[in-house]
Write a protein that holds these residues in place. Sequence first.
Motif, short mmCIF file in Angstrom:
data_model
loop_
_atom_site.label_atom_id
_atom_site.label_comp_id
_atom_site.label_asym_id
_atom_site.label_seq_id
_atom_site.Cartn_x
_atom_site.Cartn_y
_atom_site.Cartn_z
N LYS A 222 0.78 -1.21 0.05
CA LYS A 222 -0.26 0.03 0.01
C LYS A 222 0.91 1.11 -0.12
N ASP A 243 -2.19 11.02 -1.16
CA ASP A 243 -1.28 10.34 -1.84
C ASP A 243 -1.00 11.07 -3.19
N ASN A 247 -5.76 12.00 -3.88
CA ASN A 247 -6.79 11.22 -3.13
C ASN A 247 -6.23 11.44 -1.49
N VAL A 249 -6.45 10.05 1.73
CA VAL A 249 -6.22 8.68 2.43
C VAL A 249 -6.14 8.83 4.12
N GLU A 252 -6.85 6.04 6.71
CA GLU A 252 -6.23 5.15 6.88
C GLU A 252 -4.97 5.15 8.01
N ARG A 272 -0.28 2.96 6.83
CA ARG A 272 -0.09 2.13 5.77
C ARG A 272 1.38 1.41 6.05
#
Length: 521
Positions: A222, A243, A247, A249, A252, A272
Motif C-alpha cells: 500500500k 497520496d 486522493n 487517505v 487509513e 500504511r
Amino acid sequence: MRISTAQFYESSAANYQKNFSNVVKSSEEASSLVRVNTAADDPVGASRLLQLGQQASMLDQYEANATTIKGTLGTTEAVMSSIGNVLQRARELAVGAGNAGYTDADRQANASELGQIEEQLLSLMNSKDENGKYIFAGSKGDTVPFTRNNDGTYSYNGDQVTLDLAIGDTMSMATNSTGWDVFQQAINTSRSEVTQTAPVVDDGRVTLSNGQVSSNVTYNAKFRSGEPYTVDFVSGTQLKITDSLGNDVTAEASQGGAFDPASKAGQAVSFRGVELTLNINLSAGDTAATVLPGHTFTLAAKPDTFSATGSPGNPSTAQITASNITNPVNYHASFPSGSAVLKFTSATAFELYAAPLTASSKPVSTGTMAGSVATASGVSFTVSGTPAANDQFSIAVNTHETQNILDTVNQLKTALNTPTNGNPIAIQKLQASLASGVANLASGTDQLSSALSSVGGRGAALDTQSDTNQSLKLANAQTQSSIRDSDPAEVMTRLTLQQTMLQASQLAFSKIAQLGLFNKV
C-alpha cells in the motif's frame, strides 16, 4: 585301444600339472584367505568388487568433505556468536542513551564505545578461516568482504555464491555463509523519510519523525503505490494525508489523523505499515488552532543511493564524487539492480553494464558526458578529473530496503555524537534516531540469528549424513569381504582333497609306467 607312450606321458604330465596348479592356488588362498585376486577367479564377483571399491572411495571422500565442512561451520558459528554478543552490547548502549538523565557528554561516551564496537564488528566480519580465506566473502575467498567507503558507509565486495561439497550420493552442503545473506539482508525499518515543505523556515512547532516500517507486507502493498504523500495540518487537532494522485487517505491513519496538541509525549501515527512519531511544541501564548495549520510535510520512501568505487587499474585519476536519480522512469526501466559497472571508452563516452562485467556483457546504456556529468539509465554521475578510455567504476545500489549492521552502528554513533544542548526539538530528533537504530539493531540481530540457525541446521544434517555414510561404509566392507574373502574350513578341505588327488596322480603315473613293453624285454 592302443595308447602310444608319447600320449601316455603327455596326458599324465597335463593331469599332474593341473592338480599341482590347483594345490598351489589353494595353498596361496589358505595363506591369504583371499578368494578373488583377479577377474579370472570370479568374473561376476570381481565386477561387483570393482563397484564396491568405487563406492568405498566416494564414501572416503564424503567423509573428508564432511570434516572440512564441520571445521568451517565451527569457525563460522564461533564468529557469528561473537558478533551477536557485540551487537547485544551496541543495543544496550543505544537503549541506555535514551535515558532522560543522560547528558551530551554521557551520550558521547556511549558513542565512543560504539566506535570501538564498529571496528570490532568490521574485524569479525572480515575473519579468515584456517586456510587464510575470508569466511564471509562467498566464492571470492581472497577478497576482503567489507570495506569502509569515503563517506563512512560500508560496501560488500564478496558475492552471493556458496561453496558446496558433496557429503552423499544425492546430498551437497554449503561450506560457507555469505556476508550478503548474513549481514546485508537485515530489513531496514527506517526506509521512509519525512521532509518539511512549509513553512519554509522551520518554526519548530511540529516535528514528525521519519518513521519505522512496522509491516513489510502493508508497506510494500500500500505505502509504495501511493507515495509521495503530503501531510497537511488542517487544524489544531487534525492532519490530512493525500497520496501522489491527490486522493485523501487520512482515514487509513490512526485516529483518522486526529492528534492531541497538548500532549507532551510523542504521539504515534500509524499509516500504511509505517509508524511515525508526532511532537507538538507550542510556546507560551501559542494557540494550536492558530499556529499549527499551514505546516506541511512530504512522506515517501528514501530514494535509492549509489556508491561508486574506481577500479585500482584505472588509467586516470578521475573519481565519481556524486550521483543522483534524475529520470525515475529510465532508472526503474533499465538500471541494473544490485550493482553496475560504468566504463569509459574515451574521455567523454561511456557505457553502463550490469555487474559483473564479462567479455560477453552488453551495455544497458551508453552516452556522452555533458560537462562533468555522465547520465546513464536515469542516474547522473558527477566526475572529477578527466576520465580515460578503459576507466571502470563499480556502482553499488542501495535501495534502503536492507541495511548492513555496520551502517546501523555508524549511524547510531553519529546520532549520539550530535549535541542537543538541552534543546527539546534536538532531543526529539535524537530519540527518533535512537528508535531507528534500536529497531535496525534488532533486525540485524534477527538476520544473524537466522544465519546462525542455518549453520546449526547444517551441522545437524551433517551429523546425520555422516552416521549414514558410516553405516554404508560398514555394509560396503562386509559385502566386499563376503565376495573377496575365503571360508577357512572350505579352503582347507579343498586343499586336502587336491593334495590327495595330486598324490593319486603321481602313484597312477608310476604304476602305469611299469606296464610298458620295455619292462618285459
